[in-house]
Design a protein around this motif. Structure first.
Motif: not given
Length: 78
Positions: A1-8, A33-35, A39-42, A49-53
């Motif tokens: 998964m990749s998180f990409r920071k966008l404008p605004e 704060t962080m997206p 945070v959920h992924a971390v 945890i392998e059975d989460g979202f």
């Protein structure tokens, strides 16, 4: 998964190399704060945890609000 920071003060998530088609979460606002999704992924990854979202997403689950990056495109698993 990749998180990409966008404008605004927004971010986008793209999930590739999973059992199903590539998906993305369109631009979302980032608070002071962080997206939340990052945070959920971390929190799921750190203790293994392998059975989460995100684990379900990696196994090919799809959710409303995560459109396909390339509709109808599936990757064969090695």
């Amino acid at each position: 998964m990749s998180f990409r920071k966008l404008p605004e003060n927004q971010h986008e998530i793209v999930v590739r190399d999973r059992e199903g088609p590539d998906v993305r979460l369109p631009a979302q606002p980032v608070g002071p704060t962080m997206p939340h999704d990052l945070v959920h992924a971390v929190v799921e990854t750190a203790p293994g945890i392998e059975d989460g979202f995100w684990g379900a997403t990696a196994r090919g689950s799809t959710f409303q609000g995560f459109p396909l990056v390339t509709p109808g495109r599936h990757r064969a698993r090695a």
